[in-house]
Scaffold this active site. Structure first.
Site, PDB file in Angstrom:
ATOM      1  N   HIS A  77       0.821  -1.218   0.000  1.00  0.00           N
ATOM      2  CA  HIS A  77       0.000   0.000   0.000  1.00  0.00           C
ATOM      3  C   HIS A  77       0.854   1.268   0.000  1.00  0.00           C
ATOM      4  O   HIS A  77       0.354   2.357  -0.265  1.00  0.00           O
ATOM      5  CB  HIS A  77      -0.920   0.011   1.231  1.00  0.00           C
ATOM      6  CG  HIS A  77      -2.024  -1.017   1.149  1.00  0.00           C
ATOM      7  ND1 HIS A  77      -3.317  -0.681   0.857  1.00  0.00           N
ATOM      8  CD2 HIS A  77      -2.015  -2.366   1.289  1.00  0.00           C
ATOM      9  CE1 HIS A  77      -4.076  -1.777   0.840  1.00  0.00           C
ATOM     10  NE2 HIS A  77      -3.299  -2.813   1.102  1.00  0.00           N
ATOM     11  N   ASP A  82       3.570   9.534  -0.800  1.00  0.00           N
ATOM     12  CA  ASP A  82       2.380   8.779  -0.394  1.00  0.00           C
ATOM     13  C   ASP A  82       2.145   7.665  -1.404  1.00  0.00           C
ATOM     14  O   ASP A  82       2.299   7.876  -2.612  1.00  0.00           O
ATOM     15  CB  ASP A  82       1.160   9.718  -0.389  1.00  0.00           C
ATOM     16  CG  ASP A  82       0.187   9.396   0.741  1.00  0.00           C
ATOM     17  OD1 ASP A  82       0.140   8.234   1.166  1.00  0.00           O
ATOM     18  OD2 ASP A  82      -0.535  10.321   1.182  1.00  0.00           O
TER      19      ASP A  82
HETATM   20  P1  ADQ Z   1      -2.959   6.263   4.784  1.00  0.00           P
HETATM   21  O1  ADQ Z   1      -1.545   6.711   4.957  1.00  0.00           O
HETATM   22  O2  ADQ Z   1      -3.721   6.109   6.036  1.00  0.00           O
HETATM   23  O3  ADQ Z   1      -3.062   4.915   3.940  1.00  0.00           O
HETATM   24  P2  ADQ Z   1      -4.894   7.594   2.898  1.00  0.00           P
HETATM   25  O4  ADQ Z   1      -4.839   6.832   1.646  1.00  0.00           O
HETATM   26  O5  ADQ Z   1      -5.059   9.050   2.677  1.00  0.00           O
HETATM   27  O6  ADQ Z   1      -3.615   7.419   3.833  1.00  0.00           O
HETATM   28  O7  ADQ Z   1      -6.121   7.062   3.741  1.00  0.00           O
HETATM   29  C1  ADQ Z   1      -6.511   7.682   4.913  1.00  0.00           C
HETATM   30  C2  ADQ Z   1      -7.956   7.334   5.213  1.00  0.00           C
HETATM   31  O8  ADQ Z   1      -8.216   7.743   6.568  1.00  0.00           O
HETATM   32  C3  ADQ Z   1      -8.930   8.074   4.312  1.00  0.00           C
HETATM   33  O9  ADQ Z   1      -9.992   7.234   3.981  1.00  0.00           O
HETATM   34  C4  ADQ Z   1      -9.402   9.242   5.187  1.00  0.00           C
HETATM   35  O10 ADQ Z   1     -10.728   9.649   4.946  1.00  0.00           O
HETATM   36  C5  ADQ Z   1      -9.291   8.656   6.584  1.00  0.00           C
HETATM   37  N1  ADQ Z   1      -9.003   9.741   7.541  1.00  0.00           N
HETATM   38  C6  ADQ Z   1      -7.965  10.577   7.544  1.00  0.00           C
HETATM   39  N2  ADQ Z   1      -8.086  11.475   8.542  1.00  0.00           N
HETATM   40  C7  ADQ Z   1      -9.224  11.195   9.176  1.00  0.00           C
HETATM   41  C8  ADQ Z   1      -9.936  11.760  10.303  1.00  0.00           C
HETATM   42  N3  ADQ Z   1      -9.489  12.820  10.978  1.00  0.00           N
HETATM   43  N4  ADQ Z   1     -11.087  11.209  10.656  1.00  0.00           N
HETATM   44  C9  ADQ Z   1     -11.559  10.147   9.996  1.00  0.00           C
HETATM   45  N5  ADQ Z   1     -10.968   9.572   8.932  1.00  0.00           N
HETATM   46  C10 ADQ Z   1      -9.815  10.080   8.530  1.00  0.00           C
HETATM   47  C11 ADQ Z   1      -2.123   3.997   3.359  1.00  0.00           C
HETATM   48  C12 ADQ Z   1      -1.099   4.613   2.411  1.00  0.00           C
HETATM   49  C13 ADQ Z   1      -1.783   5.412   1.334  1.00  0.00           C
HETATM   50  C14 ADQ Z   1      -2.772   4.516   0.574  1.00  0.00           C
HETATM   51  C15 ADQ Z   1      -3.675   3.775   1.548  1.00  0.00           C
HETATM   52  C16 ADQ Z   1      -4.533   2.726   0.847  1.00  0.00           C
HETATM   53  O11 ADQ Z   1      -0.179   5.436   3.133  1.00  0.00           O
HETATM   54  O12 ADQ Z   1      -0.860   5.977   0.430  1.00  0.00           O
HETATM   55  O13 ADQ Z   1      -3.558   5.307  -0.271  1.00  0.00           O
HETATM   56  O14 ADQ Z   1      -2.933   3.103   2.552  1.00  0.00           O
HETATM   57  O15 ADQ Z   1      -3.761   1.866   0.084  1.00  0.00           O
END
Ligand code: ADQ
Length: 462
Positions: A156, A364
């Site tokens: 991921h 990311d």
């Molecule tokens: P993350 O690093 O966690 O994931 P991301 O892909 O942006 O990053 O996903 C974060 C998730 O958490 C999103 O669905 C977002 O809505 C939720 N989130 C963030 N802040 C929040 C808050 N304050 N309250 C509630 N929900 C919140 C890892 C990798 C990424 C990759 C994903 C999936 O680092 O690059 O996209 O896995 O493969």
């Protein structure tokens, strides 16, 4: 259809459907369709090896098999190696990586225990799908126990350039474990290319077909499967009556004309201090935005037991205080910083009520927030996505305003361009972005991976 076995560090709690993220929902959906098993850590920490049993829970037609970690495992495997070594290295941050023998041993130990526990649960035709950097050697552990099933792995997070990777002690052992999978999936072409280059330049591998590598006696397919979201479910949340009420409240509260939103776990890879510095430059370069624009940054705590995470929190608090002190007024707070989780419906409403979505990670894997922001918009008057070129999502979402997050002036200019962008251009960009997000949604990702895995040749018996 073959039974699916998913293995991940944490197993989602199916009883809390509201709290599940899009990916967990989509994996659960695949498991329901095929019937299956989800195996991993249950989030509990015990102080005694004797308490390391496996709990099996049936939920609908699925089995959830979970196990706790010991305090030592949590410290060495989870905090020590996964989060303090692999996470920074894979995000190109060797300066933040910490390597200790205890951590590497703990990582081996837990992966070995997972393999030992899982192997007897597998049936001959199961498709096995391991997720993410916590479990790189799991496939090798299963092979060592005679498992001949098709086993796939999805990363991921980014795969770093070979020159970064070789700085990590034991990288050869770790990377050679990846070729025990039949299929290794990446978020972007850049990650796939870095992996293939590493295998060819440092492990004696050769490309024998597009996406197919031979390394020693093993053949492994390395392909790109960009992660997506459940588009319809998220759009429905953003358009719900309760979301509309929340948006009205947002605009009544402080009367800001323009809301810029950032939503990220509080992680140093997300570029939060650089983002605040860019917002400060926006106010300096375009002072007409004072009293008119607010940055709402939602950043829930994460991995607080790792020192680098405590440091970033302090830096962020200091910076938002500094900007509010310098620019704020009795009736205007430039930066609203919320250090907590927000439920997904509120999140969808906040995206929809914000004219600019600011997604500026320094690195990311994909970044699902960028996709959520696009889906949540009102197609008739959508907001504008400002997106880091270093997010995996930028490979596809080219109609966003693509920026270099290290360049505060460039990001400030892009924010200003977003703020004043005519409605026709916003609509045009949004329609193109939405079509891309829809094409590469969560189901496309999952189906694509499972189809490719099912199509891999059965490994020959040793
Ligand atoms: P993350 O690093 O966690 O994931 P991301 O892909 O942006 O990053 O996903 C974060 C998730 O958490 C999103 O669905 C977002 O809505 C939720 N989130 C963030 N802040 C929040 C808050 N304050 N309250 C509630 N929900 C919140 C890892 C990798 C990424 C990759 C994903 C999936 O680092 O690059 O996209 O896995 O493969």
């Amino acid at each position: 259809m073959k039974r699916l076995v998913v293995v991940s560090n944490r197993v989602a709690d199916p009883g809390c459907a509201q709290a599940l993220g899009g990916l967990a929902v989509c994996i659960l959906d695949a498991l329901r369709k095929r019937g299956g098993l989800w195996f991993g850590w249950n989030g509990e920490i015990v102080d005694d090896d004797a308490l390391l049993g496996t709990t099996r829970v049936k939920f609908d037609d699925l089995t959830f098999a979970t196990t706790p970690l010991t305090e030592r495992d949590y410290r060495d495997y989870y905090l020590g190696f996964a989060n303090a070594a692999l996470w920074p290295v894979h995000h190109y941050r060797l300066d933040l990586a910490r390597f200790t023998q205890e951590a590497i041993d703990g990582y081996r130990r837990v992966n070995d225990r997972f393999a030992e526990t899982l192997a007897p649960m597998l049936r001959a035709n199961d498709l096995v799908w391991a997720h993410d950097y916590h479990l790189i050697p799991l496939g090798a552990g299963l092979r060592a126990r005679g498992v001949r099933n098709r086993i796939g792995f999805f990363l991921h997070i980014p795969f770093p350039p070979p020159d970064v990777l070789v700085a990590m002690p034991e990288h050869e052992w770790l990377m050679s474990a990846l070729v025990d999978y039949d299929l290794v999936g990446f978020q972007t072409k850049t990650d796939q290319a870095n992996f293939c280059r590493f295998m060819c330049d440092f492990m004696g591998g050769e490309m024998i077909a597009p996406d197919v590598l031979r390394v020693g006696a093993r053949t492994v397919t390395a392909s790109v499967f960009p992660v997506g979201i459940d588009v319809d479910a998220f759009a429905a949340m953003a358009e719900s009556p309760s979301a509309t009420k929340r948006i009205q409240r947002l605009h009544r509260a402080g009367e800001p004309r323009i809301n810029v939103i950032g939503v990220d776990r509080l992680d140093y890879t997300k570029g939060l201090p650089d983002r605040l510095r860019s917002f400060k430059r926006l106010l300096e370069l375009y002072p007409q935005n004072c009293k008119a624009v607010t940055l709402m940054q939602i950043a829930p705590p994460t991995r607080e037991d790792v020192q680098a995470y405590a440091d970033i929190r302090h830096e962020l608090e200091a910076l938002s205080g500094e900007i509010n002190g310098q620019f704020g007024d009795f009736d205007w707070t430039p930066v609203r910083y919320l250090h907590r989780r927000v439920d997904r419906e509120t999140l969808a409403a906040l995206y929809r009520g914000s004219q600019v979505g600011l997604v500026t990670p320094l690195r990311d894997g994909m970044n699902l927030v960028a996709k959520e922001y696009v889906v949540a918009q009102d197609a008739d008057s959508p907001g504008v996505l400002v997106l880091s070129r270093f997010a995996g999502a930028a490979e596809d979402l080219q109609e966003a305003l693509i920026v270099n997050p290290y360049d505060a002036d460039e990001v400030a200019h892009a924010m200003q361009k977003a703020i004043v962008m005519p409605r026709d251009e916003r609509k045009e960009r949004h329609a193109a972005l939405l079509a891309r997000v829809r094409k590469h949604d969560a189901y496309h990702w999952m189906e694509g991976f499972l189809r490719a895995l099912a199509g891999c040749r059965i490994p020959l018996a040793a």
